[in-house]
Each structure stands twice: as structure tokens, then as C-alpha cells.
Scaffold this motif. Structure first.
Motif, PDB file in Angstrom:
ATOM      1  N   HIS A 206       0.834  -1.200   0.000  1.00 16.32           N
ATOM      2  CA  HIS A 206       0.000   0.000   0.000  1.00 16.32           C
ATOM      3  C   HIS A 206       0.867   1.249   0.000  1.00 16.32           C
ATOM      4  CE1 HIS A 206      -3.510   2.502   0.766  1.00 16.32           C
ATOM      5  NE2 HIS A 206      -2.802   3.128   1.684  1.00 16.32           N
ATOM      6  N   VAL A 207       0.476   2.217  -0.818  1.00 19.86           N
ATOM      7  CA  VAL A 207       1.129   3.522  -0.846  1.00 19.86           C
ATOM      8  C   VAL A 207       0.148   4.529  -0.265  1.00 19.86           C
ATOM      9  CG1 VAL A 207       2.156   5.316  -2.284  1.00 19.86           C
ATOM     10  CG2 VAL A 207       2.477   2.904  -2.883  1.00 19.86           C
ATOM     11  N   GLU A 209      -0.908   7.793   0.003  1.00 15.57           N
ATOM     12  CA  GLU A 209      -0.673   9.067  -0.681  1.00 15.57           C
ATOM     13  C   GLU A 209      -2.015   9.706  -1.018  1.00 15.57           C
ATOM     14  OE1 GLU A 209       0.865   9.839  -5.061  1.00 15.57           O
ATOM     15  OE2 GLU A 209       2.529   9.351  -3.720  1.00 15.57           O
ATOM     16  N   GLY A 219      -5.013   6.456  -0.765  1.00 13.31           N
ATOM     17  CA  GLY A 219      -3.793   5.946  -1.362  1.00 13.31           C
ATOM     18  C   GLY A 219      -4.093   4.882  -2.400  1.00 13.31           C
ATOM     19  N   THR A 221      -2.499   0.792  -4.187  1.00 12.19           N
ATOM     20  CA  THR A 221      -1.599  -0.347  -4.066  1.00 12.19           C
ATOM     21  C   THR A 221      -0.797  -0.513  -5.348  1.00 12.19           C
ATOM     22  OG1 THR A 221      -3.326  -1.881  -4.811  1.00 12.19           O
ATOM     23  CG2 THR A 221      -3.056  -1.598  -2.439  1.00 12.19           C
ATOM     24  N   ASP A 224       4.903  -5.127  -4.983  1.00 17.85           N
ATOM     25  CA  ASP A 224       6.069  -5.130  -4.107  1.00 17.85           C
ATOM     26  C   ASP A 224       7.062  -6.160  -4.655  1.00 17.85           C
ATOM     27  OD1 ASP A 224       7.956  -5.463  -2.098  1.00 17.85           O
ATOM     28  OD2 ASP A 224       6.486  -5.200  -0.485  1.00 17.85           O
TER      29      ASP A 224
END
Length: 250
Positions: A206-207, A209, A219, A221, A224
């Protein structure tokens, strides 16, 4: 060899996944918020242009979140989206359609398979809502579906091992069975032990932002690389962990 499929939502995630050992990608949009909906053709074009040819890109075709029972208009949109994905060069599409009683909608699936024009068709986790998944295996084989994505009916596939093994036995090699649903790298050996042909995971982070007024604050995703590498390593793909550092965002 068990196939590794990663669900991706952007070009960077697609490139990282391919670099770190993914054999196949499911391209979608809004995965965390909706469970995945149809990506734009622009995104599909960009992903296809960025990847080596041996990595198959399969576009999710799902017009909205919610149930898998579709109106005439919604099905028509999906047929158009399947044709557009095929024209763009997708190796396959990921679809699913049910009747109001919760059974497979054979007419809708037949139209989507026809629109795929010979490309591989995956029936997604609508399969996990079926009351009679064993019978549906036979039906999907007859409709020309290539594989089923299933968690074994559980919220997380690690909790659906018995039904996954039963589905593999029922398919008897006629239909590829791909385990997916909350998969973590540590789950992969047990999933492979059921005999599934492939393992599917989002490998996301998750980012946090904010987009400000009108842009949303939850935010988003994205892929990764470390999780992709761990999944590949769990499948015996050696040497991938060394590539993670250069793929991590700065």
C-alpha cells in the motif's frame, strides 16, 4: 513446473514481476478497492510493449465491482473489452459470469470465449461463489475455458486446500487449476502440494498518498518486488532475490 502468476496494475509492477520470475500476469485496475476491474487499453498497450514476449499478459475483463450477474448491456461491454484486449495483443482474458441463481451463465461465458478468438480464457474467482463447483468444472471445460482461478471457496486459499485438491482431481488435466486468494509466499508449498497447476497472488504493497480534494485520500496499491521474489523463490526460482534492491522504488 508450477506457473507463477502475478496480478499487476501498472507498468512498473509488470516489469518487476517479469524480471523476478513471473510466468504470467493478470492485468487489472483498482485491485484493492474493487477486487479488480478492466484495465484501460492504454495500460495494456504499455505493459505489452515493456515486457518480453514469453511473459503472457492476461487482461481482466470485469466492468464493475459487486456481483457477477450482468445485464445485457454489461455483457455487451465485456464482449467489446475482450475483443479490444485480443486486438491489442493480450495472450488471454480473465472473465466470469453467473446466473441470478448463482450458477455459471453458459450463454454469457460462451460469448466471451468466442470473443477471445482462440486466446486463453480464465474463469476468475466467481468460481468460489458456486454451490456446485465440481459440476461447474465439467461445464467450463465444455465451454472452452482454459483455467479456473480459485481459493478453494475460502477467504484465503491456504484455508481451502481440501477443495483445491478436489477441484484438481475433478479437472483430471482437462482444465488448469490456479490457486489464488490471499496468497502469501509462505503458503505456496502447501498450495503446490494440492496439485494445482499455478499459483496467483497480487504481491502488493500500500502507498499512503492523498490525492487532495477530488482525488481521494486512501492511497493506492502497487506491486512489491520483494513479495514477488519471495513467491518465485518458494517455487524454486533461484537467483531472484539478488535483483530486488535495484527494483525497489527510491
Amino acid at each position: 513446473m508450477t506457473v507463477l502468476e502475478i496480478a499487476v496494475q501498472d507498468v512498473a509492477g509488470a516489469v518487476a514481476s517479469a524480471t523476478l520470475g513471473a510466468d504470467r500476469l493478470e492485468l487489472c485496475a483498482a485491485l484493492a478497492a474493487t477486487g479488480g476491474i478492466t484495465p484501460s487499453i492504454g495500460l495494456l498497450d504499455a505493459v505489452l510493449a515493456a515486457l518480453p514476449a514469453h511473459v503472457g499478459v492476461h487482461a481482466l475483463v470485469r466492468p464493475r465491482a459487486g456481483s457477477f450477474t450482468y445485464s445485457v448491456d454489461e455483457l455487451a461491454v465485456q464482449v467489446r473489452d475482450v475483443r479490444a484486449a485480443v486486438r491489442a495483443g493480450a495472450a488471454g482474458v480473465v472473465v466470469g459470469a453467473l446466473r441470478p441463481d448463482g450458477s455459471v451463465d453458459p450463454d454469457a461465458v460462451a460469448r466471451l470465449v468466442e470473443a477471445a478468438d482462440g486466446r486463453e480464457v480464465t474463469f476468475h474467482r466467481a468460481f468460489d461463489t458456486l454451490d456446485a463447483p465440481a459440476r461447474a468444472v465439467d461445464e467450463l471445460v465444455a465451454l472452452g475455458v482454459a483455467r479456473v482461478l480459485t481459493s478453494g471457496g475460502a477467504a484465503r486459499s491456504i484455508d481451502g486446500l481440501v477443495r483445491l485438491a478436489d477441484t484438481v482431481a475433478r479437472s483430471a488435466g482437462r482444465l488448469e487449476i490456479m490457486a489464488g486468494g490471499g496468497v502469501r509466499p509462505d503458503d505456496i508449498p502447501a498450495l503446490v502440494g494440492t496439485g494445482v497447476d499455478a499459483v496467483h497472488l497480487s504481491a502488493s504493497r500500500h502507498v499512503d498518498e492523498s490525492g487532495g480534494p477530488g482525488g481521494g485520500s486512501a492511497g493506492y496499491t502497487t506491486t512489491d518486488p520483494a513479495v514477488v521474489a519471495a513467491a518465485a523463490a518458494a517455487l524454486g526460482r533461484h537467483g531472484v532475490l539478488d535483483a530486488v534492491d535495484r527494483l525497489q522504488p527510491s
